[in-house]
Design a protein around this motif. Structure first.
Motif, mmCIF file in Angstrom:
data_model
loop_
_atom_site.group_PDB
_atom_site.id
_atom_site.type_symbol
_atom_site.label_atom_id
_atom_site.label_comp_id
_atom_site.label_asym_id
_atom_site.label_seq_id
_atom_site.Cartn_x
_atom_site.Cartn_y
_atom_site.Cartn_z
ATOM 1 N N SER A 8 50.365 22.093 -36.445
ATOM 2 C CA SER A 8 50.336 20.867 -36.729
ATOM 3 C C SER A 8 49.626 19.591 -36.234
ATOM 4 C CB SER A 8 52.318 20.469 -35.925
ATOM 5 O OG SER A 8 52.643 21.248 -36.276
ATOM 6 N N LEU A 9 49.086 18.608 -36.449
ATOM 7 C CA LEU A 9 48.112 17.560 -36.579
ATOM 8 C C LEU A 9 48.739 17.265 -36.081
ATOM 9 C CD1 LEU A 9 44.834 17.238 -37.308
ATOM 10 C CD2 LEU A 9 46.037 15.356 -38.778
ATOM 11 N N THR A 10 48.540 16.671 -34.199
ATOM 12 C CA THR A 10 49.432 15.891 -32.943
ATOM 13 C C THR A 10 48.299 14.966 -32.470
ATOM 14 O OG1 THR A 10 48.961 17.531 -31.392
ATOM 15 C CG2 THR A 10 50.647 17.601 -32.873
ATOM 16 N N TYR A 11 49.121 13.796 -31.962
ATOM 17 C CA TYR A 11 48.236 13.315 -30.774
ATOM 18 C C TYR A 11 47.248 13.395 -30.450
ATOM 19 C CZ TYR A 11 50.380 9.322 -34.277
ATOM 20 O OH TYR A 11 51.096 8.340 -35.775
ATOM 21 N N GLY B 193 59.147 12.230 -28.228
ATOM 22 C CA GLY B 193 58.420 13.760 -29.307
ATOM 23 C C GLY B 193 57.709 12.384 -30.195
ATOM 24 N N ARG B 194 57.502 11.904 -30.429
ATOM 25 C CA ARG B 194 56.312 11.735 -31.096
ATOM 26 C C ARG B 194 54.595 12.166 -31.366
ATOM 27 N NH1 ARG B 194 57.918 5.572 -31.540
ATOM 28 N NH2 ARG B 194 57.394 5.892 -28.776
ATOM 29 N N MET B 195 54.844 13.029 -31.023
ATOM 30 C CA MET B 195 53.247 13.832 -30.726
ATOM 31 C C MET B 195 52.961 14.104 -32.228
ATOM 32 S SD MET B 195 51.543 13.068 -27.625
ATOM 33 C CE MET B 195 50.365 13.368 -27.861
ATOM 34 N N VAL B 196 53.748 14.702 -33.289
ATOM 35 C CA VAL B 196 52.736 15.206 -33.597
ATOM 36 C C VAL B 196 52.465 13.721 -35.269
ATOM 37 C CG1 VAL B 196 53.692 16.431 -36.208
ATOM 38 C CG2 VAL B 196 54.807 17.283 -34.149
ATOM 39 N N ILE B 197 51.565 13.832 -35.091
ATOM 40 C CA ILE B 197 50.861 12.974 -36.196
ATOM 41 C C ILE B 197 51.930 12.514 -37.630
ATOM 42 C CG2 ILE B 197 49.431 11.762 -37.930
ATOM 43 C CD1 ILE B 197 47.234 13.108 -36.111
ATOM 44 N N PRO B 198 52.945 11.771 -38.554
ATOM 45 C CA PRO B 198 53.903 11.936 -39.756
ATOM 46 C C PRO B 198 52.992 11.789 -40.126
ATOM 47 C CG PRO B 198 54.076 9.663 -38.173
ATOM 48 C CD PRO B 198 52.715 10.756 -37.482
ATOM 49 N N LYS B 199 53.705 12.371 -41.558
ATOM 50 C CA LYS B 199 53.037 12.689 -42.695
ATOM 51 C C LYS B 199 53.457 11.655 -43.766
ATOM 52 C CE LYS B 199 52.553 17.532 -42.360
ATOM 53 N NZ LYS B 199 52.750 19.153 -43.070
#
Length: 528
Positions: free
Chosen positions: A399-402, A451-457
């Motif tokens: 996944s693309l994450t911050y 749990g907000r490290m995944v960059i939202p699509k």
């Protein structure tokens, strides 16, 4: 992890994606995990965006990005890119902190660090022009003739933030080459292929000091660039003994003596698996015979040197400006002149330290060409991360994450408006370190633990999609938009969104028209 690297994009996504697919078919691979494009991506959504791009009107092309923006097509591979000097700059301005320009295509912003699975990637957009380095991102729509060039010049504030990184990254990306990187590869071959590079290189003017500062600090395993329209690879060794360091003079060039005429870096790497023939949009179709006999080097337009800039020495701590005749203009008269006539402010190089957690000692540099027939524009690599972290990057999904550290740096600089002058002076690494450590605790509590490290699509269309009926030369300037992704990012970090304005303010700016041409110094050429 298998990644594809493309040089300059130049609005040719169909051919780039098709070339990757065909190469993978030939090799028996099931695709790539990630595509990185080194700038000049040209995220042109519609004909109006062309008025914000630094390309002569007669050479304008809409490209094929608009099909991905409108949803007609979807990128088959996750794509990351940095900005170059031929971009729809008004579109990228909306995403200063980074964001999706289309589904599955992510712009890294002016500067950024993100993670893709276990791979940690840092990016720096723009090219070098010393006279704009210390300025704010002052350009606002509608752009004047100077604005469409200055807007893509790299800024010190963005570089400063990257220089606060204290832990290892795997990949660095810039459009411009890091200054002096040419001397770490087969420079004789480079100068035979691109003879006009030689003088600039010997004068210490080829490439970007800002990219060099960041590379020297971060020391990634890989550094990818584009801009100069050729393939070039080199190896940079850090902490090596003096005998293995190329002998250079005060301007960074090898001494013109002995056998330097035939010298080359014997450690230069041949990466293989490069693609010289782009395909058309159908990956199963024949090779497209793409040939443009009228091709021009757009980077030659308004090719002017930075204002009296002296070269950067190999061990210099300052990029100085040429001395001026102090009696040429009396001070009382100079004080009455517009700000553009002020004496240039010397650009001091930052003191680049080497934190203990940055341990990599070898950087593999690779620059690639643009997507045209017979050009070496694409490389597919298997990369093994050298960075280590205990945060979200340990997940098994790609996944693309911050990046936790980068979010903390962004929070630490949140009170500096990047759009307004004067830009505050650099207070030094020790000052920022304490601020960043406090912000890392905030990020851990409010972002990581929630749990907000995944960059939202969360891509959304902002500007109108392409309408062929408008043509390529509309008289109207593009309009400024507030991007919902930037709104969401600033809200997540609880910081002000400087990239927002009321419709009344925007209407007034459009009614006033673009600023008059101030007769500035041009675009600085190839970022030299």
């Amino acid at each position: 992890m298998r990644i594809a690297i493309e040089g300059c994009g130049h609005g040719t996504l169909h051919a780039i994606y098709a070339s990757i697919t065909k190469t993978c078919q030939v090799q028996g691979w099931d695709g790539v995990d990630l595509l990185i494009i080194g700038g000049d991506f040209q995220a042109v959504r519609n004909s109006y965006d062309l008025n914000a791009m630094s390309v002569p009107a007669k050479y304008r092309e809409i490209g094929d990005f608009h099909e991905y923006y409108s949803g007609t097509r979807v990128a088959p591979y996750l794509t990351l890119f940095v900005g170059g000097n031929h971009e729809a700059s008004n579109h990228l301005w909306e995403l200063y902190y980074g964001g999706w320009v289309a589904p599955n295509i992510y712009y890294l912003g002016a500067a950024n660090v993100v993670n893709f699975g276990s791979l940690r990637v840092a990016g720096l957009s723009g090219i070098w022009a010393g006279y704009d380095y210390k300025k704010a991102h002052y350009e606002r729509l509608p752009y004047g003739p100077n604005d469409v060039k200055s807007i893509y010049h790299v800024r010190e504030l963005d570089t400063r933030k990257l220089l606060q990184i204290r832990t290892q990254v795997d990949v660095g990306i810039s459009h411009d080459w890091p200054r002096q990187i040419e001397w770490q590869g087969d420079f004789n071959q480079l100068f035979r292929f691109k003879p006009h590079f030689k003088t600039d290189a010997q004068n210490g003017r080829l490439g970007s000091p800002a990219a060099k500062y960041v590379m020297d600090r971060l020391r990634p395993k890989w550094w990818f660039a584009a801009h100069l329209h050729c393939k070039y690879s080199a190896i940079v060794q850090f902490n090596r003994d003096a005998d293995s360091t190329p002998a250079v003079n005060a301007i960074g060039a090898p001494y013109a003596s002995g056998d330097t005429k035939n010298a080359q870096n014997t450690k230069e790497i041949d990466l293989g698996n490069d693609v010289e023939q782009p395909l058309d949009g159908d990956a199963s179709g024949p090779l497209a015979k793409i040939q443009n006999n009228d091709e021009i080097d757009l980077d030659m337009e308004d090719d002017m040197p930075a204002v009296s800039e002296l070269p950067l020495s190999n061990h210099s701590s300052t990029i100085t400006q040429a001395s001026e005749n102090s009696n040429s203009v009396p001070s009382d008269l100079r004080d009455q002149l517009p700000a553009s006539f002020a004496r240039p402010v010397p650009v001091s190089a930052p003191s680049v330290s080497h934190p203990d957690a940055i341990t990599n000692e070898t950087t593999h540099f690779l620059a690639l060409d643009k997507c045209l027939s017979g050009r070496r524009f694409l490389q597919i690599l298997d990369v093994d991360p050298v960075s280590r972290s205990s945060d979200i990057r340990a997940n098994t999904q790609q996944s693309l994450t911050y990046d936790k550290e980068w979010l903390a740096i962004t929070r630490a600089f949140r009170n500096i408006n990047p759009l307004t002058s004067p830009v505050p002076y650099d207070d030094g690494e020790s000052h920022y370190r304490s601020l960043i450590e406090a912000e890392e605790a905030w990020v851990e509590e409010n972002i990581v633990q929630s749990g907000r490290m995944v960059i939202p699509k969360n891509f959304e269309i902002t500007a109108p999609v392409y309408d062929p009926e408008v043509g390529l030369h509309p008289k109207e300037h593009p309009r400024e938009y507030t991007n919902p992704q930037t709104v969401a990012f600033c809200a997540m970090l609880e910081m002000e969104n400087f990239f927002n304005a009321s419709e009344e303010e925007r209407d007034a700016r459009m009614a006033n028209g673009p600023p008059a041409d101030s007769g500035g110094a041009g675009d600085g050429g190839r970022g030299r």
